[in-house]
Write an enzyme that holds these catalytic residues in place. Structure first.
Site, PDB file in Angstrom:
ATOM      1  CB  THR A 146      -0.892  -0.017   1.267  1.00 13.96           C
ATOM      2  OG1 THR A 146      -1.437   1.273   1.492  1.00 13.96           O
ATOM      3  CG2 THR A 146      -0.098  -0.384   2.516  1.00 13.96           C
ATOM      4  CG  ASP A 147      -1.248   4.932  -0.910  1.00 14.98           C
ATOM      5  OD1 ASP A 147      -1.795   4.220  -0.036  1.00 14.98           O
ATOM      6  OD2 ASP A 147      -1.872   5.810  -1.549  1.00 14.98           O
ATOM      7  CD  GLU A 148      -3.612   3.357   4.096  1.00 13.62           C
ATOM      8  OE1 GLU A 148      -3.607   3.385   5.330  1.00 13.62           O
ATOM      9  OE2 GLU A 148      -4.629   3.121   3.411  1.00 13.62           O
ATOM     10  CE1 TYR A 172      -3.485  -2.759   5.546  1.00 12.90           C
ATOM     11  CE2 TYR A 172      -3.417  -0.413   5.018  1.00 12.90           C
ATOM     12  CZ  TYR A 172      -3.437  -1.736   4.613  1.00 12.90           C
ATOM     13  OH  TYR A 172      -3.409  -2.046   3.264  1.00 12.90           O
ATOM     14  CE  LYS A 176       0.013  -4.739   2.970  1.00  9.47           C
ATOM     15  NZ  LYS A 176      -0.378  -6.097   2.473  1.00  9.47           N
TER      16      LYS A 176
HETATM   17  P1  NAD Z   1      -9.710  -7.544   2.032  1.00  5.97           P
HETATM   18  O1  NAD Z   1      -9.735  -7.238   3.502  1.00  5.97           O
HETATM   19  O2  NAD Z   1     -10.909  -7.279   1.218  1.00  5.97           O
HETATM   20  O3  NAD Z   1      -9.332  -9.075   1.802  1.00  5.97           O
HETATM   21  C1  NAD Z   1      -8.337  -9.727   2.529  1.00  5.97           C
HETATM   22  C2  NAD Z   1      -8.493 -11.223   2.288  1.00  5.97           C
HETATM   23  O4  NAD Z   1      -7.448 -11.899   2.992  1.00  5.97           O
HETATM   24  C3  NAD Z   1      -9.824 -11.800   2.801  1.00  5.97           C
HETATM   25  O5  NAD Z   1     -10.387 -12.641   1.840  1.00  5.97           O
HETATM   26  C4  NAD Z   1      -9.409 -12.577   4.041  1.00  5.97           C
HETATM   27  O6  NAD Z   1     -10.265 -13.695   4.298  1.00  5.97           O
HETATM   28  C5  NAD Z   1      -8.013 -13.014   3.662  1.00  5.97           C
HETATM   29  N1  NAD Z   1      -7.180 -13.292   4.854  1.00  5.97           N
HETATM   30  C6  NAD Z   1      -7.027 -12.522   5.950  1.00  5.97           C
HETATM   31  N2  NAD Z   1      -6.203 -13.129   6.822  1.00  5.97           N
HETATM   32  C7  NAD Z   1      -5.816 -14.298   6.252  1.00  5.97           C
HETATM   33  C8  NAD Z   1      -4.954 -15.355   6.642  1.00  5.97           C
HETATM   34  N3  NAD Z   1      -4.335 -15.321   7.824  1.00  5.97           N
HETATM   35  N4  NAD Z   1      -4.770 -16.395   5.803  1.00  5.97           N
HETATM   36  C9  NAD Z   1      -5.398 -16.429   4.596  1.00  5.97           C
HETATM   37  N5  NAD Z   1      -6.240 -15.467   4.180  1.00  5.97           N
HETATM   38  C10 NAD Z   1      -6.438 -14.409   4.994  1.00  5.97           C
HETATM   39  O7  NAD Z   1      -8.436  -6.765   1.489  1.00  5.97           O
HETATM   40  P2  NAD Z   1      -8.219  -6.043   0.092  1.00  5.97           P
HETATM   41  O8  NAD Z   1      -8.742  -4.676   0.179  1.00  5.97           O
HETATM   42  O9  NAD Z   1      -8.623  -6.950  -0.996  1.00  5.97           O
HETATM   43  O10 NAD Z   1      -6.624  -5.928   0.107  1.00  5.97           O
HETATM   44  C11 NAD Z   1      -5.816  -6.988  -0.422  1.00  5.97           C
HETATM   45  C12 NAD Z   1      -4.351  -6.602  -0.278  1.00  5.97           C
HETATM   46  O11 NAD Z   1      -4.114  -5.377  -0.968  1.00  5.97           O
HETATM   47  C13 NAD Z   1      -3.909  -6.377   1.161  1.00  5.97           C
HETATM   48  O12 NAD Z   1      -2.618  -6.895   1.309  1.00  5.97           O
HETATM   49  C14 NAD Z   1      -3.906  -4.863   1.296  1.00  5.97           C
HETATM   50  O13 NAD Z   1      -2.967  -4.456   2.261  1.00  5.97           O
HETATM   51  C15 NAD Z   1      -3.515  -4.435  -0.098  1.00  5.97           C
HETATM   52  N6  NAD Z   1      -3.981  -3.123  -0.535  1.00  5.97           N
HETATM   53  C16 NAD Z   1      -5.304  -2.797  -0.450  1.00  5.97           C
HETATM   54  C17 NAD Z   1      -5.731  -1.558  -0.919  1.00  5.97           C
HETATM   55  C18 NAD Z   1      -7.191  -1.181  -0.897  1.00  5.97           C
HETATM   56  O14 NAD Z   1      -7.519  -0.042  -1.222  1.00  5.97           O
HETATM   57  N7  NAD Z   1      -8.092  -2.055  -0.545  1.00  5.97           N
HETATM   58  C19 NAD Z   1      -4.804  -0.665  -1.470  1.00  5.97           C
HETATM   59  C20 NAD Z   1      -3.454  -1.037  -1.531  1.00  5.97           C
HETATM   60  C21 NAD Z   1      -3.057  -2.272  -1.068  1.00  5.97           C
HETATM   61  P1  TYD Z   2     -10.902   3.868   3.871  1.00  2.00           P
HETATM   62  O1  TYD Z   2     -11.807   3.406   2.787  1.00  2.00           O
HETATM   63  O2  TYD Z   2     -11.096   3.312   5.251  1.00  2.00           O
HETATM   64  O3  TYD Z   2      -9.414   3.633   3.361  1.00  2.00           O
HETATM   65  P2  TYD Z   2      -7.999   4.126   4.002  1.00  2.00           P
HETATM   66  O4  TYD Z   2      -8.206   4.472   5.415  1.00  2.00           O
HETATM   67  O5  TYD Z   2      -7.154   2.906   3.840  1.00  2.00           O
HETATM   68  O6  TYD Z   2      -7.539   5.272   3.166  1.00  2.00           O
HETATM   69  O7  TYD Z   2     -11.020   5.434   3.985  1.00  2.00           O
HETATM   70  C1  TYD Z   2     -10.762   6.294   2.895  1.00  2.00           C
HETATM   71  C2  TYD Z   2     -10.844   7.716   3.395  1.00  2.00           C
HETATM   72  O8  TYD Z   2     -12.199   7.987   3.765  1.00  2.00           O
HETATM   73  C3  TYD Z   2     -10.014   7.980   4.650  1.00  2.00           C
HETATM   74  O9  TYD Z   2      -9.513   9.317   4.587  1.00  2.00           O
HETATM   75  C4  TYD Z   2     -11.014   7.866   5.780  1.00  2.00           C
HETATM   76  C5  TYD Z   2     -12.300   8.369   5.152  1.00  2.00           C
HETATM   77  N1  TYD Z   2     -13.557   7.777   5.665  1.00  2.00           N
HETATM   78  C6  TYD Z   2     -14.619   8.604   6.062  1.00  2.00           C
HETATM   79  O10 TYD Z   2     -14.531   9.843   6.018  1.00  2.00           O
HETATM   80  N2  TYD Z   2     -15.768   8.004   6.497  1.00  2.00           N
HETATM   81  C7  TYD Z   2     -15.906   6.654   6.579  1.00  2.00           C
HETATM   82  O11 TYD Z   2     -16.956   6.163   7.019  1.00  2.00           O
HETATM   83  C8  TYD Z   2     -14.797   5.818   6.153  1.00  2.00           C
HETATM   84  C9  TYD Z   2     -14.888   4.318   6.205  1.00  2.00           C
HETATM   85  C10 TYD Z   2     -13.650   6.432   5.698  1.00  2.00           C
END
Ligand code: NAD
Ligand code: TYD
Length: 372
Positions: A146-148, A172, A176
């Protein structure tokens, strides 16, 4: 198409029942007609086999309900399926949950990533004894990050590049960051061929309802408040999930071992702008809704502790070196996303009926609303 870049045959996808992972499973089955997928997912609250319905070729998808921390299971999968490529999505992924309870983030994101790395090293370098000259061509561990990990930008700061120092702020992001360091260390120490993509906020089909965009869409459809943390002037770099899948595939095929690539959407609106745009789309697609104009549902609530103000990604490297670029504007991506949620009420209901989801909503939003 499939003869471009590094060959790939048996792919282990971890977390492939989650949001991005399941999108990637659908994508890869279409993109690569030869590839066999093993999907290892613990089906936590965030994972669901509902996300894997309607796969284009289910015969090339093997689902294992299991934990990445189960070393014996991971080794057995690597061996039995002769895995040559690991795409590691599995994680605890929600910042708000990490603030309330970081422990599971340490266990899954750090310890779990290490279990996978160690098993891959054992299998590829020791059991299969792949010689160093062939490793990069034959196997790959790709880590989704992630960019975070880079922390928060001030308004005038340039976007994050691959050389921006790590400064994670939430539990989080810290978990990561730790996993990224371990992945990198396995390359430098043992020569395990790895790549990392650090990506910005994704949105699109199958995103769990706790994240900003699906939460706003589904709350608006029920006439519930749309909770904006603080002043709503935080900035995220939104990327449509299909574009992210294409970026991962590009790196798997042509990325250089040991390298990291930033991935982002070239879309950096304020949170409040995203929410208002969603409201406008819902007004347009649902003109007779009892809750239109949906903007009236917006409600400012107590801010997230330590809330990062701004993220933005410099995507020059992946563009110049690998030719990837996002194809969806925010307007197009949000329209597609709202349309998907409107067309999938059963999927929404399958999440809403979960006890964990109901408890989370009660604990998080009722409390925040009261404290405003
Ligand atoms: P998500 O929370 O929707 O899905 C995570 C999945 O991992 C779920 O299906 C869960 O059951 C599985 N999981 C959790 N713990 C596990 C374990 N111990 N063993 C096996 N499976 C397990 O997450 P997402 O949003 O799809 O993110 C996927 C990846 O991308 C993550 O690594 C996250 O850090 C990264 N990422 C997400 C975003 C975003 O915006 N969602 C952006 C950048 C990077
Ligand atoms: P989120 O989807 O939780 O992703 P991340 O925290 O990983 O960036 O949140 C995106 C942005 O939206 C973040 O600045 C927090 C804000 N946010 C709200 O303002 N209200 C909400 O209910 C949620 C879930 C997020």
């Amino acid at each position: 198409m499939t003869d471009i870049g590094r060959p790939m045959q048996n792919v282990l996808i971890t977390g492939g029942a989650g949001f991005i992972g399941s999108n990637f499973v659908h994508f890869l089955l279409n993109r690569d007609p030869e590839v066999e997928i093993v999907n290892l997912d613990a089906l936590t609250y965030a994972g669901s086999t509902e996300n894997l319905k309607g796969l284009s070729d289910p015969s090339r998808h093997n689902f294992f309900h299991g934990d990445i921390n189960d070393r014996t299971l991971v080794e057995q999968i690597l061996r039995d399926h002769r895995i040559d490529t690991i795409v590691h999505f599995a994680a605890e992924s929600h910042v708000d949950r990490s603030i309330l309870g970081p422990e599971q983030f340490i266990q899954t994101n750090i310890v779990g990533t290490h279990t996978l790395l160690n098993a891959a090293r054992h299998f590829w370098l020791q059991e299969q004894s792949i010689v160093p000259e062939q490793l990069a061509q034959r196997v790959r561990f790709h880590h989704i990050s992630t960019d975070e990990v880079f922390g928060s930008l001030e308004p005038d700061d340039p976007p994050f590049s691959e050389s921006t120092p790590y400064a994670p702020n939430s539990p989080y992001a810290a978990s990561k960051a730790a996993s990224d360091h371990l992945v990198r260390a396995y390359w430098h120490t043992y020569g395990l061929p790895i790549t990392i993509t650090n990506c910005s906020n994704n949105y699109g089909p199958y995103q769990f309802l706790e994240k900003l965009i699906p939460l706003m869409i589904t709350n608006a459809l029920q006439g519930l408040p749309l909770p904006i943390y603080g002043d709503g002037l935080q900035v995220r770099d939104w990327l449509y999930v299909g574009d992210h899948c294409e970026a991962i595939w590009t790196v798997l095929r042509n990325g250089k071992p040991g390298e990291t690539y930033n991935v982002g959407g070239d879309n950096q609106p304020f949170n409040i702008t995203v929410v208002e745009t969603l409201c406008d789309i819902l007004d347009e697609l649902h003109p007779n809704s009892a809750y239109a104009p949906h903007k009236e549902l917006v409600q400012s609530v107590k801010d997230r502790p330590g809330h990062d103000r701004r993220y933005a990604m410099d995507i020059t490297k992946i563009h110049k070196e690998l030719g990837w670029t996002p194809t969806h504007s925010l307007a197009e991506g949000l329209m597609k996303t709202v349309t998907w949620y409107l067309n999938n009420p059963e999927w929404i209901e399958s999440i809403r009926s979960q006890e964990d989801y109901q408890n989370w909503m009660k604990k998080n939003y009722i409390k925040r609303g009261e404290e405003t």
